[in-house]
Design an enzyme around this catalytic site. Structure first.
Site, PDB file in Angstrom:
ATOM      1  N   HIS A  12      -7.752  -0.959  -9.443  1.00 42.10           N
ATOM      2  CA  HIS A  12      -7.527   0.110  -8.462  1.00 42.10           C
ATOM      3  C   HIS A  12      -6.488   1.112  -8.947  1.00 42.10           C
ATOM      4  CE1 HIS A  12      -7.684   1.899  -4.507  1.00 42.10           C
ATOM      5  NE2 HIS A  12      -6.372   1.755  -4.339  1.00 42.10           N
ATOM      6  N   ASP A  42       0.841  -1.196   0.000  1.00 39.83           N
ATOM      7  CA  ASP A  42       0.000   0.000   0.000  1.00 39.83           C
ATOM      8  C   ASP A  42       0.877   1.248   0.000  1.00 39.83           C
ATOM      9  OD1 ASP A  42      -2.169   1.661   0.165  1.00 39.83           O
ATOM     10  OD2 ASP A  42      -2.926   0.860   2.047  1.00 39.83           O
TER      11      ASP A  42
END
Length: 342
Positions: free
Chosen positions: A220, A147
């Site tokens: 994403h 992330d």
């Protein structure tokens, strides 16, 4: 004239974090302002025990209480979080007047500071959301992907996060958006790794972005790349953290993104929840549900410590000595933005 001292938004990523969102009680603005002026001192007092562990606390102020705390001037981009209702998924807007983003390499420092701040705000503001975040392996989220890979660093990070001459009254400040996502791990884990990678647009093990001719348009990564008409990519800085409770089968990611304008993050969220084009929403949302949503302004440390009164004059705040113990409808109006990365 010296440049105002910013809060430590760009301090390094840490192993632990606590995120506190509070609502302010009516009539408590003077006392709350005094507490916020002392957060820097509280942080130094607690952090003095273990300075090598990098304790920092970032304070954010919500739209509902800004005017009574720090008016009459108001940051141009500060408004309540804009809810987004897509064909399948919704980004909710939830209450929140104050944000404390506390982080350090050790959790005990975060906890001690959170406790001290909560004690000082007792009767003045109420904690309505508290999340304890942890660093997972090589910065991976609960879904197993790294992330924040595309976070800028150095000068580009400063450019992405800190307000400049576009808002001279708030130079050095930032905007921050937070959302708490809960993951359906059973459904996610039932996907083959190759399909998970198509959801994200990255390889899982090596964290390499797929080429544009392979990467799905609803991945994403594809939907979180914001590029304006002249080809300039707009970035943000994320300090997302995993969190969870094993017994309650609660597994999540706390999204926290800082930027010099909230429009970049808002466009990212519109791409995710509404879709680009409309209906082509982010597939991550089939496995991750946003249960909170807030927008805050992060003033400079100087403004927190020496706030203006309602006439615009600086208030001399009495700061006690600290010890180490003690928006809803309407278009986002992004303009030319059409397409910051995850």
């Amino acid at each position: 004239m010296e440049a105002p001292e910013p809060q430590e938004v760009l301090a390094p990523i840490t192993e632990a974090a606590i995120f506190l969102v509070l609502t302010m009680e009516p009539g408590s603005q003077t006392e709350v302002r005094n507490v916020l002026a002392d957060v820097g001192g509280l942080t130094r007092a607690v952090g003095f025990r273990s300075p090598e562990n990098g304790l920092v606390c970032i304070v954010g102020i919500g739209a509902r209480v800004w005017d009574e705390l720090y008016g009459p001037a108001r940051p141009a981009g500060l408004h309540p979080f804009i809810p987004l209702v897509g064909a399948k998924h919704t980004a909710v807007s939830t209450p929140g007047d104050l944000l404390f983003h506390i982080r350090a390499r050790r959790f005990d420092l975060c906890f001690e500071l959170a406790q001290r701040i909560a004690q000082r705000l007792s009767g003045l503001a109420r904690v309505i959301d508290e999340v304890h975040g942890f660093r997972s392996f090589d910065l991976r989220d609960i879904l197993g992907f790294v992330d924040g890979t595309e976070n800028p660093s150095g000068g580009p990070a400063v450019e992405a996060v800190r307000i400049g001459d576009e808002e001279p009254d708030f130079r050095g400040g930032s905007y921050v958006i937070v959302q708490k996502y809960l993951h359906d791990l059973k459904s996610w884990d039932a996907l083959p790794v190759e399909e998970q990678e198509r959801v994200f647009g990255r390889t899982k093990l090596s964290d390499i972005e797929m080429s544009d001719d392979v990467k799905p348009s609803n991945s994403h990564v594809a939907l979180n790349t914001i590029v304006d008409e002249d080809g300039t990519e707009h970035q943000i800085v994320r300090f997302n953290m995993p969190f969870g409770r094993v017994g309650a089968e609660e597994f999540g990611t706390y999204f926290i993104g800082y930027a010099r304008t909230p429009r970049v993050i808002e466009q990212m969220l519109e791409n995710m929840f509404i879709g680009r084009p409309e209906g082509n929403y982010d597939r991550v949302l089939d496995f991750s549900t946003a249960v909170t949503g807030n927008l805050f302004f992060v003033p400079t440390a100087d403004l927190l410590e020496n706030p203006p009164d309602s006439s615009g004059s600086v208030v001399e705040v009495t700061v006690p000595v600290s010890d180490a113990t003690g928006y809803t409808e309407g278009s986002l109006r992004i303009g030319g933005l059409k397409g910051a990365r995850s």
